[in-house]
Design a protein around this motif. Structure first.
Motif, PDB file in Angstrom:
ATOM      1  N   TYR A  25     141.361 -27.201   7.118  1.00 19.24           N
ATOM      2  CA  TYR A  25     141.364 -25.900   6.444  1.00 19.24           C
ATOM      3  C   TYR A  25     140.543 -24.796   7.092  1.00 19.24           C
ATOM      4  O   TYR A  25     140.682 -23.632   6.713  1.00 19.24           O
ATOM      5  N   LYS A  28     142.807 -22.086   8.653  1.00 18.57           N
ATOM      6  CA  LYS A  28     143.572 -21.380   7.607  1.00 18.57           C
ATOM      7  C   LYS A  28     142.662 -20.457   6.808  1.00 18.57           C
ATOM      8  O   LYS A  28     143.017 -19.313   6.515  1.00 18.57           O
ATOM      9  N   TYR A  32     142.875 -16.360   6.528  1.00 14.81           N
ATOM     10  CA  TYR A  32     143.065 -15.825   5.176  1.00 14.81           C
ATOM     11  C   TYR A  32     141.943 -14.850   4.816  1.00 14.81           C
ATOM     12  O   TYR A  32     142.191 -13.727   4.371  1.00 14.81           O
ATOM     13  N   SER A  69     145.313 -27.525  -1.787  1.00 16.37           N
ATOM     14  CA  SER A  69     145.362 -26.281  -1.001  1.00 16.37           C
ATOM     15  C   SER A  69     145.253 -25.064  -1.914  1.00 16.37           C
ATOM     16  O   SER A  69     144.556 -24.109  -1.596  1.00 16.37           O
ATOM     17  N   TYR A  73     142.112 -22.414  -1.719  1.00 13.78           N
ATOM     18  CA  TYR A  73     142.449 -21.006  -1.514  1.00 13.78           C
ATOM     19  C   TYR A  73     141.868 -20.152  -2.631  1.00 13.78           C
ATOM     20  O   TYR A  73     141.496 -19.000  -2.423  1.00 13.78           O
ATOM     21  N   TYR A 101     149.558 -15.632  14.390  1.00 10.86           N
ATOM     22  CA  TYR A 101     149.866 -15.551  12.970  1.00 10.86           C
ATOM     23  C   TYR A 101     150.789 -14.390  12.671  1.00 10.86           C
ATOM     24  O   TYR A 101     151.591 -14.451  11.770  1.00 10.86           O
ATOM     25  N   GLU A 143     151.297 -17.693   4.736  1.00  9.27           N
ATOM     26  CA  GLU A 143     150.772 -19.013   4.379  1.00  9.27           C
ATOM     27  C   GLU A 143     151.849 -19.882   3.735  1.00  9.27           C
ATOM     28  O   GLU A 143     151.591 -21.032   3.370  1.00  9.27           O
TER      29      GLU A 143
END
Lengths: 180, 141
Positions: A25, A28, A32, A69, A73, A101, A143
């Protein structure tokens, strides 16, 4: 091994297993949070660390029947919102290593064609959106989260996710075409 | 990025970062649940006071007396009770929305659920009072 299974092992006493969660993670969370707060890499990395530490501290409160997830998040969302409230300055950053991305935009709307040259315009258009629209665009198109997952992350009714996304797409389309 | 993993795992191994115990989360969950029910019960008690006032004053009939009736209604209206009921309804809706997965429900549905629960509980309390009051009085005597 699924995230939920790893969580059960960590809760059972195998702390070292948590490094797998971190590995899965950290990147990610980095992208994010970067999209959310628009700050330099060092600040973003600090927040990513805070998110992953908070996730560990609150692991006992996670319901393994749900998606891990969405839960992590949600933590990232809260941390980013707290940061954003404290420091409201927005710095425009280079795409740099984030380029992949933007180029692999997943399920972008069909009427916004993306190629390498247009990535910059799209990035500017997304960054210019209000944070609530920016976030939902990022979660849905980049995502690959579905409405239910976005509802869990933002803690809003599932029906509101559709409305928010529709409005975000309209605003994004206008700003993207204006920047072209 | 590898630095983040290393730093976090170091903190975990040295116990600088600890997992909160499960009872902590269960406590919060039960606290929210109990808080919600206490607020709903309190709101229904105050609403029951309002219903009692309606029974006592019969405001619709009081209006037949014109201005005098209206003054009677305004003077005797349980402002405090109704104000507290409204406040508790709002608090109840906020807590209800934050329980479990209720955030998935629309605002309208949350309000209807809380409002109906309070109204039904108030009606039940009113009936309970009417049905059991004589017995309670007899027992006290």
């Amino acid at each position: 091994m699924t995230d939920e299974k790893i969580v059960e092992l960590v809760r059972g006493g195998d702390k070292e297993k948590y490094s797998e969660i971190v590995e899965r993670y950290e990147k990610k969370m980095f992208y994010y949070i970067k999209r959310m707060i628009n700050q330099a890499d060092e600040e973003v990395e600090d927040l990513v660390q805070e998110v992953l530490v908070a996730a560990y501290e609150n692991l006992a409160g996670f319901d393994t029947k749900k998606k891990f997830s969405s839960w992590i998040y949600r933590i990232a969302h809260n941390k980013a919102i707290d940061y954003f409230k404290k420091k409201k300055t927005i710095i425009d950053v280079d795409i740099g290593e984030n380029e992949e991305y933007w180029m692999n935009g997943g399920k972008l709307p069909e009427d916004i064609e993306i190629d390498r040259q247009e990535g910059e315009e799209l990035r500017k258009a997304v960054n210019s959106l209000e944070i609530k629209y920016r976030e939902v665009i990022w979660l849905y198109y980049f995502e690959d989260k579905n409405y239910d997952e976005i509802s869990d992350i933002l803690r809003i009714p599932t029906s509101n996710v559709g409305v928010l996304l529709f409005r975000a797409k309209e605003k994004l389309k206008k700003r993207y075409e204006k920047n072209k | 990025m590898k630095k983040i993993n290393k730093e976090i795992m170091e903190k975990i191994r040295k116990d600088e970062v600890k997992m909160k115990p499960k009872w902590w989360f269960e406590g919060i969950r039960w606290g929210l649940e109990m808080g919600n029910w206490i607020i709903v019960l309190a709101a229904s008690v105050f609403l029951a006071v309002g219903i009692f006032w309606i029974e006592l004053i019969r405001p619709i009939k009081a209006l037949d007396y014109g201005r005098l009736g209206l003054e009677l209604i305004l003077e005797s209206l349980p402002h405090v009770s109704l104000g507290i009921t409204v406040f508790l309804l709002i608090a109840g809706a906020v807590i209800y929305k934050n329980k479990g997965e209720n955030y998935k429900k629309s605002v309208k549905r949350i309000w209807i659920t809380v409002f109906l629960t309070v109204v039904l509980a108030a009606i039940f309390l009113t009936i309970f009072r009417k049905v059991f009051e004589p017995e309670i009085l007899l027992r006290i005597i």
